[in-house]
Design an enzyme around this catalytic site. Structure first.
Site, short mmCIF file in Angstrom:
data_model
loop_
_atom_site.label_atom_id
_atom_site.label_comp_id
_atom_site.label_asym_id
_atom_site.label_seq_id
_atom_site.Cartn_x
_atom_site.Cartn_y
_atom_site.Cartn_z
N ARG A 34 -29.81 0.31 4.85
CA ARG A 34 -29.99 -0.98 5.54
C ARG A 34 -30.46 -0.79 6.99
NH1 ARG A 34 -27.32 -5.64 3.41
NH2 ARG A 34 -27.58 -5.40 1.18
N ARG A 38 -30.40 -7.35 9.91
CA ARG A 38 -30.12 -8.37 10.94
C ARG A 38 -29.59 -7.83 12.26
NH1 ARG A 38 -26.77 -11.84 6.82
NH2 ARG A 38 -26.56 -9.70 6.14
N ARG A 47 -38.15 -12.47 10.29
CA ARG A 47 -37.60 -13.27 9.20
C ARG A 47 -37.66 -14.77 9.51
NH1 ARG A 47 -33.66 -12.51 5.91
NH2 ARG A 47 -34.11 -14.70 5.64
O1 CP3 Z 1 -31.71 0.00 2.91
C1 CP3 Z 1 -32.61 -0.77 3.25
O2 CP3 Z 1 -32.87 -1.01 4.45
C2 CP3 Z 1 -33.56 -1.33 2.20
C3 CP3 Z 1 -33.38 -2.71 1.85
C4 CP3 Z 1 -32.18 -3.13 1.03
C5 CP3 Z 1 -31.63 -4.45 1.09
N1 CP3 Z 1 -30.67 -4.53 0.15
C6 CP3 Z 1 -32.08 -5.51 1.98
C7 CP3 Z 1 -31.25 -6.70 2.16
C8 CP3 Z 1 -31.45 -2.43 0.06
C9 CP3 Z 1 -31.59 -0.98 -0.37
C10 CP3 Z 1 -30.50 -3.33 -0.49
C11 CP3 Z 1 -29.59 -2.94 -1.57
C12 CP3 Z 1 -28.58 -3.88 -2.04
N2 CP3 Z 1 -28.65 -5.24 -2.14
C13 CP3 Z 1 -27.33 -3.47 -2.58
C14 CP3 Z 1 -26.86 -2.05 -2.75
C15 CP3 Z 1 -26.46 -1.41 -1.49
C16 CP3 Z 1 -25.33 -2.08 -0.74
O3 CP3 Z 1 -25.60 -2.55 0.37
O4 CP3 Z 1 -24.22 -2.10 -1.25
C17 CP3 Z 1 -26.65 -4.63 -2.97
C18 CP3 Z 1 -25.26 -4.69 -3.58
C19 CP3 Z 1 -27.50 -5.74 -2.69
C20 CP3 Z 1 -27.26 -7.18 -2.95
C21 CP3 Z 1 -27.30 -7.95 -1.70
N3 CP3 Z 1 -28.46 -8.33 -1.06
C22 CP3 Z 1 -26.21 -8.44 -0.94
C23 CP3 Z 1 -24.74 -8.24 -1.31
C24 CP3 Z 1 -26.75 -9.11 0.15
C25 CP3 Z 1 -25.98 -9.89 1.18
C26 CP3 Z 1 -25.23 -9.01 2.11
C27 CP3 Z 1 -25.91 -8.99 3.43
O5 CP3 Z 1 -26.12 -7.90 3.97
O6 CP3 Z 1 -26.23 -10.05 3.94
C28 CP3 Z 1 -28.16 -9.00 0.07
C29 CP3 Z 1 -29.17 -9.54 1.01
C30 CP3 Z 1 -29.96 -8.50 1.76
N4 CP3 Z 1 -30.55 -7.41 1.19
C31 CP3 Z 1 -30.26 -8.51 3.15
C32 CP3 Z 1 -31.06 -7.39 3.40
C33 CP3 Z 1 -31.70 -6.99 4.71
C34 CP3 Z 1 -29.81 -9.56 4.14
C35 CP3 Z 1 -30.52 -10.83 3.87
C36 CP3 Z 1 -31.06 -11.49 5.12
O7 CP3 Z 1 -31.60 -10.80 6.00
O8 CP3 Z 1 -30.97 -12.72 5.18
#
Ligand code: CP3
Length: 351
Positions: A34, A38, A47
């Site tokens: 990640r 944000r 975004r």
């Molecule tokens: O690592 C990276 O920078 C690559 C991008 C990436 C995202 N999600 C972007 C994202 C990766 C590899 C993921 C993986 C992901 N997504 C996982 C596995 C890894 C982990 O973090 O446990 C899971 C379970 C998800 C599902 C998911 N997507 C969740 C639970 C959320 C909300 C939690 C949060 O951080 O807000 C997301 C949304 C998400 N995926 C965001 C990002 C940058 C935030 C959304 C936003 O910016 O509005």
């Protein structure tokens, strides 16, 4: 001596791929899960005015966001900006991000599982591969490695069955005991999709891929071996690993490190609850390790972060290779200063 000469001028791509494959390096490479997110004001600006899904589908924007951490916080690998649920859209599932994935009709029956399409990823989510091709072209002259990724079948199933995020994913775990055949069929479809999706990413230019099994650590060892390990083994077996090493991440997986090893993954990505030195010794020549600073620890003063980086690098030497990273993703509250201190300390290790 020969090794230190040979590693004296490694590019970032060489250092990263060598560490994943357990070949000699001058110091561990560094990136963060990640790393685009944000916590960066520049990410929030990019975004603005679009939903998360729109940002994932907008090639130009996704390329820009993927590249941000390279310049802004000094990471040494770029990961595709997307989400583990993007390819699931291609399976005919209606889902939205609020901000985590929310499934319009959670999957609970055999009929629903049978309706899931195993798509040709290249046709279903073509923008993912276009983003990768553009990133690879941008990164090749600088010799910065490009990572692709996918969610592992169990973690995808966790959200698909539950409908949204949860602390314990109780609906999924009850399905495991009450409707094993339904869950088995769901995992099989997700495994097919994941193999195709990751191989298509490798074809589009990903030089390594990470499989995220964030929620597999919720299972006990016996259940993990029965339900999770076979999905990992199938993916490892069918992935073009001669072209891209596989990093396997499990959150809360301290009790399943031996089962992670049996997957055959090149790199085991461990969370911060694991004693990294002990795990690296235990893993030894059998795999490389990635990790494992607690993301919250990036709130500490820079000199403490640097000390942890030195400790982790020292500990990682016991394994076949080591990639410096966090134990889970950067949080929205993570100070960018802490991330910079982490990567700067890694770069200093060689001196
Ligand atoms: O690592 C990276 O920078 C690559 C991008 C990436 C995202 N999600 C972007 C994202 C990766 C590899 C993921 C993986 C992901 N997504 C996982 C596995 C890894 C982990 O973090 O446990 C899971 C379970 C998800 C599902 C998911 N997507 C969740 C639970 C959320 C909300 C939690 C949060 O951080 O807000 C997301 C949304 C998400 N995926 C965001 C990002 C940058 C935030 C959304 C936003 O910016 O509005």
């Amino acid at each position: 001596m020969g090794d230190s000469l040979a590693t004296a001028e490694l590019t970032r791509t060489e250092r990263f791929l060598r560490a994943c494959r357990g070949e000699p390096v001058d110091r561990p490479p560094v990136w963060l899960m990640r790393q685009a997110g944000r916590y960066l004001p520049e990410y929030r600006a990019a975004r603005e005015g679009v939903t998360f899904l729109q940002a994932c589908q907008d090639v130009e924007r996704a390329v820009e966001i993927s590249l941000q951490p390279l310049r802004l916080v000094g990471t040494e690998a770029v990961i595709l900006f997307s989400d583990i649920f993007v390819p699931v859209l291609g399976m005919g599932v209606d889902l939205d991000f609020r901000p985590g994935p929310v499934i319009a009709e959670p999957i609970r029956t055999r009929e629903q599982v049978e309706k899931l399409v195993v798509p040709d990823a290249r046709a279903a989510v073509p923008y993912v591969f276009e983003i990768l091709r553009r990133l690879r072209a941008a990164l090749e002259p600088e010799a910065v490695p490009l990572l692709g990724f996918a969610g592992a079948p169990f973690t995808l199933a966790a959200y698909l069955v539950e409908g949204r995020g949860s602390k314990d994913f109780g609906t999924l775990k009850r399905m495991l005991y009450r409707e094993p055949a339904v869950l088995r069929a769901l995992l099989e479809r997700l495994t097919e999709m994941t193999v195709d999706y990751l191989n298509a990413q490798i074809d589009a230019g990903a030089q390594a891929v990470q499989l995220f099994d964030t929620w597999a650590g919720l299972l006990g060892v016996a259940e993990y071996r029965e339900w999770v390990l076979p999905t990992h083994q199938a993916i490892v077996r069918r992935l073009r690993r001669d072209r891209a090493p596989l990093i396997l991440y499990v959150n809360g997986g301290a009790h399943v490190v031996d089962a992670m090893l049996e997957s055959g993954a090149d790199v085991l990505s461990l969370d911060w609850r694991v004693d990294f030195a002990a795990a690296a010794r235990h893993v030894g020549r059998r795999a490389a390790v990635q990790g494992n600073l607690d993301p919250c620890a990036l709130a500490a003063p820079p000199e403490r972060i640097a000390a942890w980086v030195r400790e982790l690098a020292e500990a990682g030497r016991a394994a076949r290779g080591h990639v410096l990273n966090l134990g889970h993703g950067c949080l929205p509250e993570t100070p960018a200063e802490g991330v910079r201190a982490f990567t700067a300390a890694a770069r200093k290790l060689a001196q």
